[in-house]
Design a protein around this motif. Structure first.
Motif, short mmCIF file in Angstrom:
data_model
loop_
_atom_site.label_atom_id
_atom_site.label_comp_id
_atom_site.label_asym_id
_atom_site.label_seq_id
_atom_site.Cartn_x
_atom_site.Cartn_y
_atom_site.Cartn_z
N TYR A 562 23.98 53.80 36.92
CA TYR A 562 24.03 53.21 38.25
C TYR A 562 23.88 54.30 39.30
N ARG A 563 23.36 53.90 40.43
CA ARG A 563 22.99 54.85 41.47
C ARG A 563 23.98 54.81 42.62
N SER A 564 23.67 55.56 43.64
CA SER A 564 24.51 55.55 44.84
C SER A 564 24.42 54.20 45.52
N GLY A 648 20.32 50.09 45.82
CA GLY A 648 21.75 50.27 45.65
C GLY A 648 22.58 49.34 46.52
#
Length: 699
Positions: A562-564, A648
């Motif tokens: 998962y990303r920012s 995101g």
């Protein structure tokens, strides 16, 4: 030293407060989104939020220099490496006070918790990996629950009660059960165990401290379409019991209720039986009762077709009410006093050699899973085209399975009549597919003995092992005819199923999922005979313990990265996207109505919020907001999703399912979360609240 129970003596109760006892609990909820739930192995059953939090509940019993720790977790099973890490952490705090020998970690066998804590390849595939994101909060929470129990130690007493609980479990494989000898079956009224056993804890002032309940019923009341983390029927039973006791007039708010699992291998909470979906045609998951195309053979809970969550509530309530009835049955309870003792061993089951009733010797098999394993159960059907009660493989699947690993002739003979689908024990990898070394354990509290097994035992296999252990205890003068032997598991690890030799011949799901062959149960019986011998002769035996391997560095993790986080355009984290209505009228019907609000959110994986909550329901009292619900309450839901994953951006919905017993008043919903900025590891907390709304009695 003698300790007198002055408060109890005053009311002429002859309980001996001979132990120091303590109870504690702690949150173990890990990543509630984007990680597969553990139990059904249903691809796509990935977490999307919380129905209820998961907990570890710990109990310590001390007598002089000896003490034992029993831990129950709201999980599908317990990882052997999880226990190892818990012990390592405890050793840094307490030295040699708590070890792998006197700490037992059992499970409720819920199928609705996060996966990723079992180190063997087959079980990693069921959850897409070994996931440290799941492991760390689980270890931290279990350790904290033990610390809490340790800090709560005080003088008190134990009482054991047993009673019959009906309308709560059925046998999902009655055909296999009937394979057992008629003479043996005639000793029992039912084809599942209906007995609940409760160990009650009270301090010397008579305050209620907690209870441990053991009852056999699978944690599959919540079905395999669910995507919200929860503890299934035993998790709900614990929640309800603690809520009832801790809100009581005379409670000091520390009551801990653990609902442990027993020999549930063939035991279902879907008490109405199994039917082809879309019809009222009974079925059993075999080819003989094959459902029409597009239909599956699925068990139905007591609230079908209303809701599996309502069925879960009913099965949980049944256990909670019975446990409290037994806990308060002091007149019929057996007061527990006497020696504390424990033995534990790491045992290589594949090296076991057993002798059958004809005097022939058999070596246990390297693990393998049969065709009916792929069929699943009536509690959770798996792959189409596979059926339970399968004793012959198919040409097509034999070709496919031989590409992965062709079983040797000795393996096929050893596992017969199981047609091998996955030869997990002969796949030549550094990372084994299933365990060979198992953690088995036996506790003694006076005349009560608790044993831990990592396998899911069927009803009759559990009955045989309990009877064998009791016989052995009597032979070694550790027990008598009044001795109570309690089966607890899956505990200290996970090793799939264990059936009787006779049930194994039928090759339903449970037999196909018994990895070590038809003599697995006899190997367990022999191993526990050795444990009893070790307890009877602590300084005079040559029985060795193996070393538990750690394969976690060879594990894989296919759970999504998962990303920012980014807020929605022109909005801030915690801001309301969709608000509540200002006014709600309570309805005359019994069905709850739903109040919800949606917020700009960060990914919940940023922080599992151990000991906290992702949501609140608050009531205005004297112009102040009082929290009346969190994400651990059964009538709330926390549901998260990405709105624009590449950017995101995500949102969280907070739901409150309001029943008619809610008082009129002014309320609001709250959301708490965390976000991670781009190019940074820093986690920033945020929160938001809905508008206030009124609930009225007007219809």
């Amino acid at each position: 030293m003698m300790h007198f129970c002055s408060a109890l003596i005053l009311i002429l109760v002859t309980t001996v407060c001979s132990y120091r006892i303590g109870a504690g609990k702690s949150d173990i909820t890990g990543p509630v989104v984007q990680v597969m739930l553990m139990g059904y192995a249903e691809m796509g059953q990935t977490g999307q939020g919380i129905l209820q939090r998961l907990w570890a509940r710990s109990f310590i019993v001390q007598d002089g220099d000896n003490r034992i720790v029993f831990v129950n977790t709201d999980t599908q099973s317990m990882g052997d490496i999880i226990k190892k890490r818990v012990i390592n952490t405890l050793e840094t705090r307490y030295g040699a006070l708590y070890t792998e020998k006197n700490v037992m970690i059992s499970s409720t066998h819920s199928h609705s918790g996060m996966g990723g804590y079992l180190q063997y390849t087959l079980y990693e595939f069921a959850a897409l990996g070994w996931i440290e994101e799941t492991v760390k909060p689980m270890v931290d929470g279990i350790v904290q629950s033990i610390i809490n129990a340790h800090d709560n130690l005080e003088f008190g007493s134990l009482a054991l009660s047993q009673g019959e609980l009906l309308k709560t479990n059925i046998n999902r494989s009655p055909q296999a059960y009937l394979m057992n000898p008629k003479e043996e079956r005639s000793f029992y009224k039912y084809d599942v165990d209906k007995t609940m056993t409760v160990l009650g804890f009270k301090n010397e002032a008579g305050d209620d401290l907690g209870l441990i309940s053991w009852f056999a019923v699978h944690g599959v009341s919540v079905n395999n379409t669910n995507k919200l983390v929860n503890g299934d029927n035993k998790g709900y039973a614990a929640y309800l019991t603690e809520k009832m006791v801790n809100s009581g007039k005379y409670s000091h708010g520390k009551f801990v209720a653990a609902f442990s699992q027993s020999n549930e291998g063939d035991v279902s909470p879907n008490t109405l039986g199994a039917f082809c979906t879309g019809s009222d045609t009974p079925c059993d998951g075999t080819r003989d009762s094959k459902c029409p195309n597009g239909s599956r053979c699925v068990g139905r809970g007591p609230a079908w077709p209303k809701s599996d969550l309502q069925s879960n509530r009913i099965i949980g309530e049944n256990q909670a009410f019975k446990a409290l009835e037994l806990y308060h049955a002091r007149m019929s309870a057996q007061q527990v006093h006497g020696k504390i003792d424990f033995v534990q061993r790491y045992w290589d089951i594949t090296k076991a050699i057993v002798t059958d009733q004809n005097g022939d010797q058999h070596k246990l098999c390297y693990p393998a899973m049969g065709y009916a394993f792929a069929a699943g159960t009536t509690d959770g059907p798996a792959l189409n085209g596979f059926y339970q009660n399968t004793t012959k493989g198919t040409f097509g699947w034999n070709l496919i399975k031989n590409i992965i690993q062709k079983p040797t002739e000795s393996q096929k003979t050893c596992q017969s009549p199981k047609p091998i689908l996955l030869d997990t024990g002969e796949i030549g990898t550094l990372h084994p597919w299933q365990p060979e070394i198992l953690d088995i354990q036996l506790f003694r509290i006076g005349n009560v003995f608790i044993y831990a097994v990592p396998s899911e035992f069927t009803t009759m296999s559990g009955r045989r092992l309990r009877a064998s252990i009791k016989k052995s205890l009597i032979q070694h003068q550790l027990g008598d005819q009044d001795t109570v032997v309690i089966h607890s598991g899956p505990a200290n690890g996970y090793a799939s199923y264990c059936t009787t030799f006779e049930e194994y011949q039928h090759q339903r799901y449970e037999g196909a999922s018994t990895p070590y062959g038809p003599h697995t149960l006899q190997a367990y019986i022999d191993a526990f005979d050795q444990l009893v011998f070790m307890m009877a002769h602590p300084n005079n035996h040559s029985i060795k313990s193996e070393k538990l391997p750690d394969y976690t560095k060879q594990g894989f993790n296919f759970s999504p990265r998962y990303r920012s986080d980014q807020p929605h355009i022109f909005r801030s984290f915690g801001e309301v996207i969709q608000d509540v209505s200002p006014y709600y009228s309570k309805r005359t019907q019994s069905t709850p109505f739903v109040v919800s609000a949606t917020f700009v959110a960060g990914n919940p994986r940023n922080d599992p919020m151990l000991g906290k909550t992702f949501l609140t329901v608050e009531k205005k009292v004297n112009n102040q907001w009082i929290v009346i619900r969190t994400d651990n309450d059964y009538d709330t839901r926390f549901i998260w999703k990405y709105t624009y994953q590449l950017l995101g951006m995500s949102e969280a919905k907070v739901e409150w399912h309001i029943s008619n017993d809610i008082e009129p008043g002014i309320y609001r919903l709250g959301y708490m979360g965390n976000s991670r900025a781009a190019f940074s590891k820093k986690i920033v907390p945020h929160s938001g609240y809905s508008s206030e709304f009124e609930i009225s009695n007007m219809y």
